[in-house]
Design an enzyme around this catalytic site. Structure first.
Site, PDB file in Angstrom:
ATOM      1  N   GLY A 239       0.763  -1.234   0.000  1.00 16.03           N
ATOM      2  CA  GLY A 239       0.000   0.000   0.000  1.00 16.03           C
ATOM      3  C   GLY A 239       0.795   1.286   0.000  1.00 16.03           C
ATOM      4  O   GLY A 239       0.210   2.363  -0.137  1.00 16.03           O
ATOM      5  N   PRO A 274       4.660  -4.802  -1.177  1.00 17.24           N
ATOM      6  CA  PRO A 274       4.545  -3.600  -2.007  1.00 17.24           C
ATOM      7  C   PRO A 274       4.233  -3.964  -3.455  1.00 17.24           C
ATOM      8  O   PRO A 274       4.752  -4.951  -3.981  1.00 17.24           O
ATOM      9  CB  PRO A 274       5.935  -2.961  -1.904  1.00 17.24           C
ATOM     10  CG  PRO A 274       6.854  -4.122  -1.684  1.00 17.24           C
ATOM     11  CD  PRO A 274       6.063  -5.139  -0.890  1.00 17.24           C
ATOM     12  N   CYS A 342     -15.519   4.516 -26.787  1.00 20.72           N
ATOM     13  CA  CYS A 342     -16.831   5.155 -26.789  1.00 20.72           C
ATOM     14  C   CYS A 342     -17.444   5.141 -25.401  1.00 20.72           C
ATOM     15  O   CYS A 342     -18.351   4.367 -25.100  1.00 20.72           O
ATOM     16  CB  CYS A 342     -17.724   4.472 -27.810  1.00 20.72           C
ATOM     17  SG  CYS A 342     -17.089   4.765 -29.455  1.00 20.72           S
ATOM     18  N   GLU A 343     -16.898   5.970 -24.535  1.00 14.93           N
ATOM     19  CA  GLU A 343     -17.359   6.169 -23.160  1.00 14.93           C
ATOM     20  C   GLU A 343     -16.980   7.595 -22.780  1.00 14.93           C
ATOM     21  O   GLU A 343     -15.855   8.032 -23.068  1.00 14.93           O
ATOM     22  CB  GLU A 343     -16.614   5.247 -22.179  1.00 14.93           C
ATOM     23  CG  GLU A 343     -16.924   3.784 -22.294  1.00 14.93           C
ATOM     24  CD  GLU A 343     -18.271   3.386 -21.689  1.00 14.93           C
ATOM     25  OE1 GLU A 343     -18.836   4.181 -20.909  1.00 14.93           O
ATOM     26  OE2 GLU A 343     -18.731   2.300 -22.013  1.00 14.93           O
TER      27      GLU A 343
HETATM   28  C1  LIG Z   1      -3.210  -4.902  -3.879  1.00 12.89           C
HETATM   29  C2  LIG Z   1      -2.601  -5.535  -2.698  1.00 12.89           C
HETATM   30  C3  LIG Z   1      -1.294  -5.200  -2.299  1.00 12.89           C
HETATM   31  C4  LIG Z   1      -0.450  -4.170  -3.016  1.00 12.89           C
HETATM   32  O1  LIG Z   1      -0.940  -2.882  -2.913  1.00 12.89           O
HETATM   33  P1  LIG Z   1      -0.034  -1.667  -3.455  1.00 12.89           P
HETATM   34  O2  LIG Z   1      -0.810  -0.479  -3.134  1.00 12.89           O
HETATM   35  O3  LIG Z   1       0.144  -1.873  -4.902  1.00 12.89           O
HETATM   36  O4  LIG Z   1       1.264  -1.742  -2.716  1.00 12.89           O
HETATM   37  C5  LIG Z   1      -0.752  -5.872  -1.234  1.00 12.89           C
HETATM   38  N1  LIG Z   1      -1.453  -6.817  -0.554  1.00 12.89           N
HETATM   39  C6  LIG Z   1      -2.711  -7.150  -0.897  1.00 12.89           C
HETATM   40  C7  LIG Z   1      -3.419  -8.189  -0.127  1.00 12.89           C
HETATM   41  C8  LIG Z   1      -3.330  -6.522  -1.979  1.00 12.89           C
HETATM   42  O5  LIG Z   1      -4.580  -6.855  -2.313  1.00 12.89           O
END
Ligand SMILES: *Cc1c(COP(=O)(O)O)cnc(C)c1O
Length: 413
Positions: A239, A274, A342-343
């Site tokens: 994340g 990540p 086409c959106e």
């Molecule tokens: C999507 C996801 C991630 C990665 O998220 P990023 O924002 O790309 O780092 C990590 N763990 C899980 C369980 C996810 O669904």
């Protein structure tokens, strides 16, 4: 930090002018910088220093084999969310033993394939899934190693579509039910508790939600250990955000300090997931201008890439900086850059100041390495783009542009 740089007025990926790639391969085309990918992986890993950790790259951010191969070569593991992603990891030479499997809807077939492959951890997201995994384990005569994905009920303060750690979210099991489920799992012969997991969302730009969630989860980890559950891994999810325009996400060092401070008393082996932080700024999407169009209300620039190639602006109102491949002078006007689909949502850049380009001019949508190609579709029967990997002064096509015949592969009229 990335390796897309201006040299003599031309945008380069490392040592390669992007104009050369566009001319040779056509557009739209995704271009990745291997030096940037490598650098991002090392910076994240070094930020965690000597703390025992495994980086499991989140495959859904970009599942292209060449990217998986590169990260596997750096010692990376993988975070997968489907049997298809497991197959990609193995096809790319990735190590199943360094792979963790999340997702609320794993099928029994997917679980079997992953258990037979010897993955490190199933990140289980419900009580019923735990029972199903147990059944698969008993059928295969193995104990499936699992972590419960708990939902810490923390607001990640990101776009609501990519927030996953709130009570109302479909992800994870409620925090309060975790202890009872680990106790239940002790009676099951097909599973083995090996860790604890959480993931609160994507494109996080603040440390405080990470700190809040991990403090809760680390406390639970220690409690479970005290109760005798043989946990070894604490999976802190992914994340970490990146800069698309003016966001100021925590640096990898700051992120690591936050994670390490919150989890230091657990003694756990950390798993990091990540996705975006590794690949986001390592990729761009090249596109060519088709037409200009003036209406009483607006200037439009129509390009040959659309929302089927890069969905993020249409899906999340996401911002991608747009750079000309050849520097241009002139007076900027406000334009909407739109694709051919086409959106009405097929707007790749909205209300941007831009020197009005000529038909044929080339542009790059920056920071398109994550959730770009992996979300590309054939909507409007448009073949998906080609992909190119740059390494120093060299480059190669790592995925051919889809051909028209590919559009109906497997169909019967
Ligand atoms: C999507 C996801 C991630 C990665 O998220 P990023 O924002 O790309 O780092 C990590 N763990 C899980 C369980 C996810 O669904």
């Amino acid at each position: 930090m990335n390796h897309f740089v201006w040299r003599k007025g031309v945008l380069h990926a490392e040592g390669v002018p992007l104009t050369a790639i566009a001319d040779a391969v056509g557009t739209p085309t995704y271009v990745y910088s291997s030096a940037t990918l490598t650098r991002h992986f090392r910076v994240v890993s070094e930020a965690f220093g000597g703390a025992p950790h495994l980086i499991c790259y989140s495959v859904k951010a970009n599942s292209t084999l060449a990217i998986l191969r590169l990260l596997a070569g750096l010692g990376g593991g993988f975070d997968i969310v489907s049997g298809g992603e497991l197959a990609r990891v193995r096809q790319a030479g990735g190590d199943a033993g360094k792979t963790v499997f999340a997702g609320v809807g794993k099928t029994q077939e997917e679980m079997e394939a992953a258990l037979a492959a010897g993955i490190l951890l199933f990140n289980v997201e419900s009580a019923e899934e735990l029972e199903a995994l147990d059944a698969v384990g008993r059928r295969l005569g193995r104990r499936a190693p699992f972590a419960l994905r708990v939902n810490p009920d923390v607001d990640a303060r990101t776009h609501r579509y990519i927030s996953t750690g709130l009570k109302t979210s479909k992800f994870g099991v409620p925090f309060e039910e975790a202890v009872a489920l680990y106790t239940r799992a002790k009676k099951l012969k097909g599973v083995r508790a090996a860790g604890l997991d959480c993931h609160i969302g994507s494109q996080l730009t603040q440390s405080s939600p990470v700190r809040a969630a991990l403090t809760k989860v680390a406390g639970l980890y220690s409690e479970l250990k005290t109760q005798g559950h043989p946990l070894a891994y604490l999976d802190v999810g992914g994340g970490l955000g990146i800069t698309y325009s003016d966001e100021t996400p925590p640096s990898p060092e700051e992120y690591a300090r936050t994670v390490l401070a919150a989890t230091k008393d657990t003694g756990a082996h950390l798993i990091l997931e990540p996705g975006r932080a590794l690949v986001g700024n390592a990729g761009v999407l090249l596109t060519r201008v088709l037409y200009r169009k003036r209406t009483p209300a607006k200037h439009f620039v129509v390009v040959d890439a659309g929302m089927n190639d890069l969905l993020r602006p249409a899906l999340y109102e996401a911002h991608h900086a747009m750079q000309p491949l050849v520097k241009r002078r002139g007076k900027a006007v406000e334009v909407d850059v739109v694709g051919p689909v086409c959106e009405s949502t097929d707007v790749l850049a909205k209300a941007r100041p831009l020197v009005l380009p000529q038909a044929g001019e080339l542009f790059a949508f920056m920071s398109a390495g994550a959730y770009g190609m992996s979300m590309a579709s054939n909507y409007n029967s448009r073949p998906r783009p080609a992909e190119v990997m740059v390494d120093g002064d060299a480059w190669r096509v790592v995925r051919e542009r889809e051909r028209i015949e590919d559009l109906w592969r497997g169909e019967r009229a």
